[in-house]
Design an enzyme around this catalytic site. Structure first.
Site, PDB file in Angstrom:
ATOM      1  N   SER A 135     -66.518  33.965 -30.526  1.00  0.00           N
ATOM      2  CA  SER A 135     -67.651  34.744 -30.040  1.00  0.00           C
ATOM      3  C   SER A 135     -68.350  34.042 -28.885  1.00  0.00           C
ATOM      4  O   SER A 135     -68.391  32.805 -28.823  1.00  0.00           O
ATOM      5  CB  SER A 135     -68.648  34.954 -31.183  1.00  0.00           C
ATOM      6  OG  SER A 135     -69.890  35.412 -30.698  1.00  0.00           O
ATOM      7  N   LYS A 142     -69.036  30.171 -36.008  1.00  0.00           N
ATOM      8  CA  LYS A 142     -67.970  30.304 -35.006  1.00  0.00           C
ATOM      9  C   LYS A 142     -67.737  28.977 -34.289  1.00  0.00           C
ATOM     10  O   LYS A 142     -66.591  28.583 -34.042  1.00  0.00           O
ATOM     11  CB  LYS A 142     -68.333  31.406 -33.998  1.00  0.00           C
ATOM     12  CG  LYS A 142     -68.311  32.804 -34.568  1.00  0.00           C
ATOM     13  CD  LYS A 142     -66.925  33.196 -35.051  1.00  0.00           C
ATOM     14  CE  LYS A 142     -66.859  34.651 -35.493  1.00  0.00           C
ATOM     15  NZ  LYS A 142     -65.540  35.029 -36.030  1.00  0.00           N
ATOM     16  N   TYR A 168     -74.655  32.602 -37.763  1.00  0.00           N
ATOM     17  CA  TYR A 168     -73.390  33.246 -37.380  1.00  0.00           C
ATOM     18  C   TYR A 168     -72.730  32.474 -36.242  1.00  0.00           C
ATOM     19  O   TYR A 168     -71.546  32.126 -36.311  1.00  0.00           O
ATOM     20  CB  TYR A 168     -73.634  34.695 -36.957  1.00  0.00           C
ATOM     21  CG  TYR A 168     -72.458  35.296 -36.224  1.00  0.00           C
ATOM     22  CD1 TYR A 168     -71.288  35.610 -36.902  1.00  0.00           C
ATOM     23  CD2 TYR A 168     -72.513  35.527 -34.842  1.00  0.00           C
ATOM     24  CE1 TYR A 168     -70.192  36.136 -36.227  1.00  0.00           C
ATOM     25  CE2 TYR A 168     -71.426  36.055 -34.167  1.00  0.00           C
ATOM     26  CZ  TYR A 168     -70.274  36.358 -34.858  1.00  0.00           C
ATOM     27  OH  TYR A 168     -69.190  36.866 -34.189  1.00  0.00           O
TER      28      TYR A 168
END
Length: 340
Positions: free
Chosen positions: A129, A156, A152
Site C-alpha cells: 500500500s 503493510k 493498517y
C-alpha cells in the site's frame, strides 16, 4: 503447477483472478487455487468469475493464520507461486482494533511465508500500500524513506520489512511488493466489483451506495486543503489496471531477484469533489454530501510516481477517471446490494 491466491474472492483478488484466467499469451498456465476466509467477501464471486471467463478455480475456505490448513493446501497442490491479497484493510478500523490487524496481516503473512519456505515455494507477489510512504510529499517514489501513521499502514510496512529480510537471507526468493494507490472501478461486465461489508471505508463505494439509496449522504472530510477545490486529492487507479499490474509482476518475477517495491498508480491526482461531480454527471444521480472536519493524519495530496512499474514490468494504466466511475456505477446499479 498451481498458483495460490490468498484473499482471491475479495475486490482486487477477484479481478486479478479474472485477468489471469483470460490470459492468451501462454505466459502463465497454472491452475488457480484460491484460499479465503470470507471475512469480507462472498462465494458468489466464484460464480461470477465463471460467468465472465467460462473457467473454474479451486476454492478452499481457510484462514492464512491456520498453519495446518496451509500445509494441506501446499501438500495437495503443486504450488509454484503465491499472490498474497489476504488482509484487513480499513485505516479507521485499524485504529479501533489494532491487535486484529497485527494478528491477521502480520502474523498471517509470517505463517504463510513459513509454509512457503518449507515447501520451497519462493515466488511471491504481495499486496502492499502507498500508506507506507507516511507523510512524504507527492509524487511518491520507491526510493523514499517509509513510515506509517496508522496500524493498517504499520502492518503493510512491517510485512514489507519482513519480506526484504527474507530475501536478504535467501537469494532464491523473488518478491514483488506492489504499493497500491486508490483502487476503484469494477469489471466492465458489471458482474464483479467492490462490495464491502458494513459502511464503506473508501470514497467510491460510499458515493455509489449513496447513489442507490443505501446511504443518506457522503461525508467530505475537509474542504480547506491547498488543492484545486479544497478537498483531498488522491491517485485513483482502475481495479483492472491494478489486476494487470499483478499479472505483469507475476510474469516478471524471474527477473526480480530478491525483493522489489513497485508503485501501482496513474501518476495523476483527482479531488473528492471532482469524483463526486463526475459521478453525478455519469450516473445522472445527485450525490448529497456534507463537509465535516478533516481526519487526523490525512494529507492534502497523494499521487504516485509509477515510472518504475513501466520500466521493470512494461506496465502502464489504460483507464481514465471517467472509465473508473462508469464501471463503478454499472456494477452498483446492477447490484444495489452488492453480492447480497
Amino acid at each position: 503447477m498451481s498458483l495460490l491466491i490468498t484473499g482471491g474472492t475479495g475486490y482486487i483478488g477477484s479481478h486479478t483472478v479474472v485477468e489471469l484466467l483470460q490470459l492468451t499469451d501462454g505466459n502463465i498456465e497454472q491452475d488457480i487455487v484460491i484460499v479465503d476466509n470470507l471475512s469480507n467477501s462472498s462465494t458468489k464471486v466464484l460464480e461470477r468469475i465463471t460467468q465472465i471467463t467460462d473457467k473454474t478455480v479451486t476454492f478452499i475456505e481457510a484462514d492464512i493464520r491456520d498453519e495446518s490448513a496451509l500445509e494441506r493446501i501446499f501438500t495437495q497442490h503443486t504450488i509454484e507461486a503465491v499472490i498474497h491479497f489476504a488482509g484487513l484493510k480499513a485505516v479507521g478500523e485499524s485504529n479501533e482494533i489494532p491487535l486484529a490487524y497485527y494478528d491477521n496481516n502480520v502474523s498471517g503473512t509470517v505463517t504463510l511465508l513459513q509454509v512457503m519456505k518449507k515447501h520451497q515455494v519462493k515466488k511471491l507477489v504481495f499486496s502492499s500500500s502507498a500508506t507506507v510512504y507516511g507523510d512524504n510529499e507527492s509524487p511518491l517514489h520507491e526510493g523514499m524513506t517509509t513510515s506509517a501513521t496508522n496500524p493498517y499502514g504499520q502492518t503493510k510496512l512491517m510485512v514489507e520489512n519482513i519480506l526484504f529480510d527474507v530475501a536478504k537471507s535467501d537469494a532464491d526468493w523473488s518478491i514483488a511488493c506492489l504499493r497500491y494507490f486508490n483502487p476503484i472501478g469494477a469489471h466492465q461486465s458489471g458482474l464483479i466489483g467492490e462490495s464491502p461489508n458494513g459502511i464503506p471505508n473508501n470514497l467510491l463505494p460510499y458515493v455509489s451506495q449513496v447513489a442507490v439509496g443505501r446511504l443518506k449522504e457522503l461525508q467530505v472530510f475537509g474542504d480547506d486543503y491547498n488543492t484545486i477545490d479544497g478537498t483531498g486529492v488522491r491517485d485513483y487507479i482502475h481495479v483492472i489496471d491494478l489486476a494487470l499490474g499483478h499479472v505483469k509482476a507475476l510474469q516478471n518475477l524471474e527477473a526480480i531477484k530478491g525483493c522489489k517495491a513497485i508503485n501501482l498508480g496513474t501518476g495523476n491526482g483527482t479531488s473528492v469533489l471532482e469524483i463526486v461531480n463526475n459521478f453525478s454527471e455519469i450516473s445522472g444521480v445527485s450525490i448529497p454530501y456534507k463537509v465535516v472536519p478533516r481526519r487526523a493524519g490525512d494529507l492534502a495530496t497523494v499521487y504516485a510516481d509509477a515510472s518504475l512499474a513501466n520500466e521493470l514490468l512494461a506496465w502502464k494504466t489504460q483507464y481514465s477517471i471517467t472509465d473508473m466511475i462508469a464501471d463503478t456505477w454499472r456494477w452498483q446499479s446492477k447490484n444495489p446490494n452488492g453480492y447480497n
